[in-house]
Design a protein around this motif. Structure first.
Motif, PDB file in Angstrom:
ATOM      1  N   LEU A 145       0.833  -1.210   0.000  1.00  0.00           N
ATOM      2  CA  LEU A 145       0.000   0.000   0.000  1.00  0.00           C
ATOM      3  C   LEU A 145       0.863   1.254   0.000  1.00  0.00           C
ATOM      4  N   VAL A 146       1.898   1.214   0.821  1.00  0.00           N
ATOM      5  CA  VAL A 146       2.744   2.400   0.947  1.00  0.00           C
ATOM      6  C   VAL A 146       3.542   2.647  -0.331  1.00  0.00           C
ATOM      7  N   ILE A 147       3.724   1.620  -1.122  1.00  0.00           N
ATOM      8  CA  ILE A 147       4.410   1.814  -2.410  1.00  0.00           C
ATOM      9  C   ILE A 147       3.657   2.845  -3.257  1.00  0.00           C
ATOM     10  N   SER A 148       2.336   2.850  -3.137  1.00  0.00           N
ATOM     11  CA  SER A 148       1.577   3.855  -3.901  1.00  0.00           C
ATOM     12  C   SER A 148       1.935   5.258  -3.436  1.00  0.00           C
ATOM     13  N   ASN A 149       2.231   5.422  -2.137  1.00  0.00           N
ATOM     14  CA  ASN A 149       2.677   6.739  -1.650  1.00  0.00           C
ATOM     15  C   ASN A 149       3.977   7.132  -2.336  1.00  0.00           C
ATOM     16  N   LEU A 150       4.893   6.172  -2.405  1.00  0.00           N
ATOM     17  CA  LEU A 150       6.194   6.480  -3.008  1.00  0.00           C
ATOM     18  C   LEU A 150       6.047   6.807  -4.494  1.00  0.00           C
ATOM     19  N   LEU A 151       5.142   6.093  -5.155  1.00  0.00           N
ATOM     20  CA  LEU A 151       4.920   6.363  -6.586  1.00  0.00           C
ATOM     21  C   LEU A 151       4.297   7.742  -6.790  1.00  0.00           C
ATOM     22  N   GLU A 211      -6.042  15.481  -8.038  1.00  0.00           N
ATOM     23  CA  GLU A 211      -6.115  14.795  -6.749  1.00  0.00           C
ATOM     24  C   GLU A 211      -7.009  13.558  -6.835  1.00  0.00           C
ATOM     25  N   GLN A 212      -8.075  13.687  -7.608  1.00  0.00           N
ATOM     26  CA  GLN A 212      -8.962  12.525  -7.785  1.00  0.00           C
ATOM     27  C   GLN A 212      -8.249  11.414  -8.553  1.00  0.00           C
ATOM     28  N   TRP A 213      -7.492  11.819  -9.576  1.00  0.00           N
ATOM     29  CA  TRP A 213      -6.736  10.817 -10.333  1.00  0.00           C
ATOM     30  C   TRP A 213      -5.772  10.065  -9.416  1.00  0.00           C
ATOM     31  N   LEU A 214      -5.144  10.820  -8.510  1.00  0.00           N
ATOM     32  CA  LEU A 214      -4.162  10.195  -7.629  1.00  0.00           C
ATOM     33  C   LEU A 214      -4.835   9.236  -6.646  1.00  0.00           C
ATOM     34  N   VAL A 215      -5.988   9.652  -6.125  1.00  0.00           N
ATOM     35  CA  VAL A 215      -6.731   8.744  -5.227  1.00  0.00           C
ATOM     36  C   VAL A 215      -7.169   7.507  -6.003  1.00  0.00           C
ATOM     37  N   LEU A 216      -7.651   7.733  -7.207  1.00  0.00           N
ATOM     38  CA  LEU A 216      -8.085   6.614  -8.054  1.00  0.00           C
ATOM     39  C   LEU A 216      -6.916   5.658  -8.319  1.00  0.00           C
ATOM     40  N   PHE A 217      -5.764   6.242  -8.576  1.00  0.00           N
ATOM     41  CA  PHE A 217      -4.564   5.441  -8.808  1.00  0.00           C
ATOM     42  C   PHE A 217      -4.254   4.580  -7.578  1.00  0.00           C
ATOM     43  N   ALA A 218      -4.326   5.185  -6.393  1.00  0.00           N
ATOM     44  CA  ALA A 218      -4.034   4.448  -5.156  1.00  0.00           C
ATOM     45  C   ALA A 218      -5.029   3.306  -4.956  1.00  0.00           C
ATOM     46  N   ILE A 219      -6.307   3.570  -5.249  1.00  0.00           N
ATOM     47  CA  ILE A 219      -7.331   2.531  -5.076  1.00  0.00           C
ATOM     48  C   ILE A 219      -7.078   1.381  -6.055  1.00  0.00           C
ATOM     49  N   ILE A 220      -6.797   1.735  -7.295  1.00  0.00           N
ATOM     50  CA  ILE A 220      -6.570   0.694  -8.307  1.00  0.00           C
ATOM     51  C   ILE A 220      -5.313  -0.108  -7.966  1.00  0.00           C
ATOM     52  N   LEU A 221      -4.294   0.580  -7.513  1.00  0.00           N
ATOM     53  CA  LEU A 221      -3.056  -0.125  -7.148  1.00  0.00           C
ATOM     54  C   LEU A 221      -3.308  -1.084  -5.975  1.00  0.00           C
ATOM     55  N   ALA A 222      -4.094  -0.621  -5.010  1.00  0.00           N
ATOM     56  CA  ALA A 222      -4.404  -1.492  -3.864  1.00  0.00           C
ATOM     57  C   ALA A 222      -5.210  -2.708  -4.323  1.00  0.00           C
ATOM     58  N   LEU A 223      -6.200  -2.466  -5.188  1.00  0.00           N
ATOM     59  CA  LEU A 223      -7.000  -3.586  -5.709  1.00  0.00           C
ATOM     60  C   LEU A 223      -6.104  -4.569  -6.464  1.00  0.00           C
ATOM     61  N   ALA A 224      -5.194  -4.017  -7.273  1.00  0.00           N
ATOM     62  CA  ALA A 224      -4.305  -4.886  -8.061  1.00  0.00           C
ATOM     63  C   ALA A 224      -3.332  -5.640  -7.154  1.00  0.00           C
ATOM     64  N   SER A 225      -2.820  -4.958  -6.120  1.00  0.00           N
ATOM     65  CA  SER A 225      -1.871  -5.624  -5.214  1.00  0.00           C
ATOM     66  C   SER A 225      -2.526  -6.813  -4.530  1.00  0.00           C
ATOM     67  N   PHE A 226      -3.678  -6.553  -3.930  1.00  0.00           N
ATOM     68  CA  PHE A 226      -4.349  -7.648  -3.234  1.00  0.00           C
ATOM     69  C   PHE A 226      -4.821  -8.707  -4.232  1.00  0.00           C
ATOM     70  N   GLY A 227      -5.290  -8.253  -5.397  1.00  0.00           N
ATOM     71  CA  GLY A 227      -5.739  -9.203  -6.422  1.00  0.00           C
ATOM     72  C   GLY A 227      -4.621 -10.137  -6.834  1.00  0.00           C
ATOM     73  N   SER A 228      -3.417  -9.590  -6.986  1.00  0.00           N
ATOM     74  CA  SER A 228      -2.298 -10.445  -7.394  1.00  0.00           C
ATOM     75  C   SER A 228      -1.944 -11.438  -6.291  1.00  0.00           C
ATOM     76  N   VAL A 229      -2.106 -11.016  -5.044  1.00  0.00           N
ATOM     77  CA  VAL A 229      -1.836 -11.950  -3.934  1.00  0.00           C
ATOM     78  C   VAL A 229      -2.849 -13.100  -3.956  1.00  0.00           C
ATOM     79  N   TYR A 230      -4.116 -12.764  -4.183  1.00  0.00           N
ATOM     80  CA  TYR A 230      -5.128 -13.838  -4.265  1.00  0.00           C
ATOM     81  C   TYR A 230      -4.822 -14.761  -5.436  1.00  0.00           C
ATOM     82  N   CYS A 231      -4.377 -14.147  -6.503  1.00  0.00           N
ATOM     83  CA  CYS A 231      -4.185 -14.916  -7.725  1.00  0.00           C
ATOM     84  C   CYS A 231      -2.995 -15.875  -7.612  1.00  0.00           C
ATOM     85  N   LEU A 232      -1.954 -15.433  -6.945  1.00  0.00           N
ATOM     86  CA  LEU A 232      -0.686 -16.158  -7.025  1.00  0.00           C
ATOM     87  C   LEU A 232      -0.319 -16.939  -5.774  1.00  0.00           C
TER      88      LEU A 232
END
Lengths: 349, 480
Positions: free
Chosen positions: B291-297, B402-423
């Motif tokens: 999650l924090v990786i999105s902050n760094l990005l 700011e909305q784009w950035l929040v959206l980016f963080a949400i999508i990144l979080a969804l993708a991060s957890f999704g990849s964990v479920y997947c793999l």
């Protein structure tokens, strides 16, 4: 022909009355001595296609929750999928409960031959003065939906990860909200188009504002409903844990069926020296007893790994399910209790 | 002293610690008093538990006296500096409270009442019951009991007791260590009252969220935003239990939102707060790291595209943020690296070998996301409203940065957890329904922020950032 009018009318009335008499199936619920449930037997098997709704008049001296099970001729077992929970109100006079089971539970199917009402707080004093299966109508559907919508969803420890939320006719209330927002938005759009001669940009702007407003209104309404459950849950916790000592609270939170297990652990903790090693022996299927023992017995040390020889065996078997082969050899009983648990010490120590 | 006094003292300890550290690191007074207290709770909490962890590694007994002495020693100089700057008093004296109740309208009172009721319910639920959920016991509260009993980290490598009797040893120790501090401060092992630390995070979250929104909109709209945040049923439920996903949610979401605030107004205090809270997220649960990786990005994006400073300064800024996160992350990972050899093999499977084996799981994962977000009672109708707001904003081409950035963080979080479920083995947990909602708890508050930002931020405001810092307005913050 004129002469036949009254006889034909009489026959029709009689037939109609007869038909309406069979427009319900009466069910007789009887308590079973020594059990927390009442068994319901319909006067004949209930055709679930026709009799979609169940109406019960229940007098219950104490509130709580209850679960209604049913058996069908396809699946004669009483099991969880053919059941539903509902809140039982404390009432000295019979209170009517209406359930549109056809809509709420897809397993209300085939012919129902038996019903069972299980009250969480026991069946003592509970009386079902009238029970019948009926075809159902708009009014009973409304009553049933409201009851279902307001049913208290109490979180269980292992369902901590999900809140199902209120339902109507077996469907999440969210679905109804989404449809309501959609339909109201479309209606408002038509109203704007028909009633005003504004530009399309202005219409879209106004529609957007109203859609947001609708969303927030439904959000607040649903939150009000959830707040009711949060109050109920707080009240339930107050009822269970309020005014208790920490030990009593821990006992109550340690497996509702076996909270004497906690007192057994306390007894072990008192009898065994600090840092002694132990192994908990429980019957198969006693899930999470080991973790609870770890937690409450520390600084006693669990020696559960293969090859480890603990100083003590802590045997907890309230239902007498363990066999001799389940107890490792080389230990002798040290202390026994009335709670189905005893302590064994390693021979030669 | 009564147990309540001791408890309040135990909870005020991290607040004071965080306040001193934040004040010391940020000379400008850019946080409101209540806001400073709220973020100080989270930051101080993580800092104290990190300090206790380091003390434990050096075999210093974790007694109250030792802890107080260590904290006093480390904070003496920062505290002295704060005193000379007279800042610490400026923050503690509730000067900012004077205006809070002034000019409140009836609906403000109503909202405050609703928020208060919700918070009181959560606090009551938390302390009336002892710890009872097995995961809480196995992964956190058992460890807390061990640390309290042993007055140390218990480096005993007995399989059951090496940092707690759990099979999964990779959970960072922020919560267990702090819980052991509360036990030590109380002088007793009371696992009902210790759970007050969890709703305290919710309170801190509510206060921080209010001030984050207050910088954008009116008081009433800010209060309503807090009300919406506290109407997420799963967040409310988890805040009263010793599960830690709501705590990660607090750390991650506030760190991300303060980072956005920093991007908007360039105030160092917001940067520092964001970095400290991001450190808290990775120090609370392994899930905090992706999650924090999105902050760094997001910070990297800001530095590359929006910041006019020199490259060296940009790198320094990025390094500062990463260093704050690593300061919380590295001791724990070094500890694991050193001691893991003595522990039984965990049987982990390298996931990269599986990337192309399980792509057929993706539709199921998406379906689970969809169903759990929209048709369960976990999130009220927040995700639906989010989709509506997003759709409208995209259609109207009004999506701000700011909305784009929040959206980016949400999508990144969804993708991060999704990849964990997947793999990984979490696939099974997804199907059983035991993890997905909890994981979503860590970032769903961003959904509420997105909605509130879109709906309540004034139409006349651009939402775009200017390179120069803004002037202050009557509210005392940045004029927009």
């Amino acid at each position: 022909m004129k002469n036949l009018f009254w006889p034909i009318l009489t026959v029709l009335v009689i037939l109609t009355c007869s038909a309406s008499a069979f427009d319900q199936v009466n069910i007789s619920f009887q308590p079973q001595p020594g059990t927390p449930y009442l068994i319901g037997r319909p006067e004949f098997n209930i055709d679930t296609e026709e009799f979609t709704t169940l109406s019960l008049k229940i007098r219950s001296p104490q509130g709580g929750t209850a679960r209604l099970f049913w058996a069908t001729n396809f699946d004669p077992q009483l099991n969880e999928q053919k059941s539903f929970n509902f809140d039982l109100a404390a009432a000295n006079t019979p209170k009517e409960y209406v359930f549109n089971l056809r809509a709420q539970n897809s397993y209300w199917a085939g012919y129902v031959s038996q019903l069972l009402l299980l009250a969480d707080n026991g069946a003592a004093g509970i009386e079902i003065t009238e029970a019948r299966a009926i075809p159902g109508n708009f009014w009973t559907g409304l009553k049933s939906s409201w009851r279902e919508f307001m049913t208290f969803e109490r979180p269980l420890p292992r369902t901590i990860n999900v809140i199902f939320g209120p339902k109507i006719n077996g469907q999440s209330v969210n679905l109804y909200i989404y449809w309501s927002i959609f339909i109201l938005s479309v209606l408002y759009l038509f109203y704007l188009i028909a009633g005003k001669r504004a530009s399309s940009a202005a219409i879209i702007k106004e529609l957007t504002a109203k859609v947001f407003l609708l969303c927030l209104i439904f959000w607040v309404l649903l939150d009000a409903r959830m707040l009711v459950d949060q109050f109920r849950y707080a009240a339930l916790n107050r009822q269970i844990f309020g005014g208790k000592t920490l030990a009593e609270k821990q006992a109550l939170s340690t497996f509702q069926t076996y909270h004497d297990f906690y007192y057994y652990l306390q007894r072990c903790r008192a009898k065994l020296p600090d840092r002694a090693t132990y192994r908990l022996i429980v019957p198969e299927g006693y899930v999470y007893f080991r973790e609870k023992a770890w937690y409450y017995l520390y600084p006693l040390i669990a020696a559960d790994s293969p090859g480890e020889v603990p100083d003590y065996l802590l045997v907890y078997d309230p239902q007498k399910l363990l066999k001799a082969k389940d107890i490792p050899a080389g230990y002798y009983p040290l202390a026994a209790g009335q709670d189905g648990g005893y302590i064994m010490k390693r021979s030669g120590r | 002293m009564t147990i309540i006094t001791l408890l309040l003292a135990a909870l005020f300890f991290p607040v004071l610690t965080g306040l001193i550290v934040i004040t010391f690191l940020t000379p400008d007074n850019d946080l409101q008093p209540l806001e400073a207290l709220a973020v100080s709770y989270g930051a101080g909490f993580a800092l104290i538990s990190l300090l206790l962890f380091l003390m434990g590694l050096f075999f210093i007994p974790l007694t109250v006296l030792n802890i107080l002495a260590a904290v006093a020693l480390l904070l003496a100089y920062p505290f002295y500096i704060c005193l000379t700057r007279r800042q610490i008093f400026a923050r503690l004296v509730p000067a900012g409270l004077k205006g809070v109740f002034a000019r409140l309208k009836w609906h403000d009172y109503l909202l405050i009442l609703l928020i208060t009721i919700r918070l009181l319910l959560v606090f009551y639920q938390a302390v009336v019951r002892p710890v009872e959920d097995i995961d809480s016991i196995a992964y956190r509260m058992m460890e807390a009991k061990i640390f309290y009993t042993e007055k140390s980290l218990s480096l005993n490598t007995h399989p059951g007791y090496f940092i707690g009797p759990s099979s999964r040893k990779n959970y960072p120790l922020n919560i267990p260590i702090f819980a052991s501090w509360v036990y030590s401060a109380l002088g007793t092992w009371d696992d009902a009252i210790v759970q007050i630390i969890f709703p305290a995070f919710l309170l801190a979250f509510a206060v921080a969220f209010y001030y984050l929104m207050r910088r954008l909109t009116s008081r009433s709209a800010s209060l309503f935003s807090v009300y919406l945040l506290l109407s997420l049923p799963l967040l409310i439920y988890h805040a009263a239990t010793s599960y830690i996903d709501a705590v990660v949610g607090f750390y991650y979401c506030t760190s991300f939102l303060y980072l956005l605030l920093f991007i908007r107004d360039r105030r160092p205090a917001h940067f520092i707060v964001s970095a400290l809270l991001a450190g808290g997220a990775v120090w609370t649960k392994s899930e905090g790291l992706p999650l924090v990786i999105s902050n760094l990005l997001v910070l990297s994006y800001f530095l590359v595209y929006l910041d006019n400073s020199a490259v060296r300064q940009k790198l320094f800024r990025l390094g500062q943020y990463a260093a704050a996160v690593l300061a919380f992350l590295l001791p724990w990972h070094a500890f694991q690296f050193i001691y893991r050899a003595q522990m039984p093999a965990s049987g982990e499977v390298p996931v990269f070998s599986q990337i192309f084996n399980y792509y057929d799981r993706i539709p199921t994962i998406i379906e689970f996301y969809f169903r759990k977000a929209l048709f369960y009672g976990n999130w009220n109708i927040a995700w639906f409203v989010f989709l509506v707001v997003l759709l409208v904003s995209v259609a109207a081409r009004k999506l701000r940065r700011e909305q784009w950035l929040v959206l980016f963080a949400i999508i990144l979080a969804l993708a991060s957890f999704g990849s964990v479920y997947c793999l990984t083995d979490n696939w099974q947990s997804l199907l059983e329904g035991t993890v997905q909602n909890r994981n979503a708890l860590t970032f769903t508050p961003l959904v509420v922020y997105f909605i509130c930002f879109t709906v309540f931020k004034g139409e006349n405001e651009s939402g775009e950032q200017s390179v120069k810092p803004k002037k202050k307005n009557a509210y005392g913050r940045n004029k927009r």
